[in-house]
Write a protein that holds these residues in place. Structure first.
Motif: not given
Length: 234
Positions: A93, A95, A137, A139, A159, A163, A176
């Motif tokens: 992931g 950000g 997870d 997120p 957010a 995605w 994201r």
């Protein structure tokens, strides 16, 4: 997996299961020697447990895959040796911090890290702290990495729902967009103040990307592909 593709999805289904990885088992001696050499170069890296993926499927705004646990040494060798097991991918992931003036905010990795000098959004290879009820997870992983690397918390950004899954070779960056209610220079100053308070921060510098001319060769292809798409849509 294709060499480069960007899928926009609304939901993630990432199961974590106990799966043996033949590459890690069969090449253990070589892997250990490789990691020992890397530790001599950068003593701060350690052989923790991480999660890698397999069987990725994109369908109807949905992304599904299966993740399994392995050690960082095996992941590092697999990456450095050109991804010898093509059935595995590194799915993590990110950000994508976006300031109120449209600037994207990225960090440059410190010289003591495994990705020294590389510039990208806050992220990290998923680990066991990111597992919730048998699933990865992502997120939560993004929230954790953002706070650890920059000091920003969920109170500082909003957010987006979707995605952007950027597929490049054996990597899938699950990105994201996180919108901040402050301009780029203010974001940079705040993060730099946070880094100054850390004994050994992961990041050595903060970079603002306002246009294509701000892209550099030290940014991975999954980052530049995402940025190119975002600026083209403006």
């Amino acid at each position: 997996m294709t060499s480069l593709a960007i899928h926009r999805v609304a939901t993630l289904d990432l199961a974590v299961r106990p799966i043996a990885w033949p590459f890690a088992e069969e090449r253990r001696a070589e892997i250990s020697a490789h990691f020992a050499e890397k530790q001599r170069e950068r003593p701060q890296i350690w052989n923790g447990r991480v999660l890698l993926g397999r069987d990725p499927i994109f369908s109807g705004g949905h992304f599904a895959a299966t993740y399994f646990e392995t050690d960082f040494a095996s992941f590092l060798a697999w990456r450095d040796w050109g991804f010898p097991d093509a059935g595995v991918f590194n799915g993590f992931g990110m950000g994508a911090l976006r300031a109120s003036d449209g600037a994207f905010v990225m960090g440059e990795m410190g010289q003591h890290t495994a990705n020294a000098g590389r510039i990208y959004f806050p992220s990290g290879t998923p680990d066991l702290d990111d597992v919730r009820d048998g699933a990865l997870d992502i997120p939560g992983s993004v929230v954790r990495e953002i706070e650890e690397e920059t000091g920003l918390t969920v109170a500082d950004y909003v957010a987006e729902a979707d995605w952007h899954c950027v597929v490049t070779g054996r990597s899938i960056a699950l990105m994201r967009i996180l919108d901040l209610d402050m301009p780029g220079e203010a974001v940079r100053a705040r993060i730099e103040a946070n880094l100054a308070d850390q004994t050994e921060p992961e990041l050595s510098a903060i970079h603002l990307v306002r246009g294509m001319s701000d892209l550099t060769p030290t940014m991975p292809r999954f980052v530049t592909a995402f940025i190119e798409q975002q600026f083209a849509a403006r």
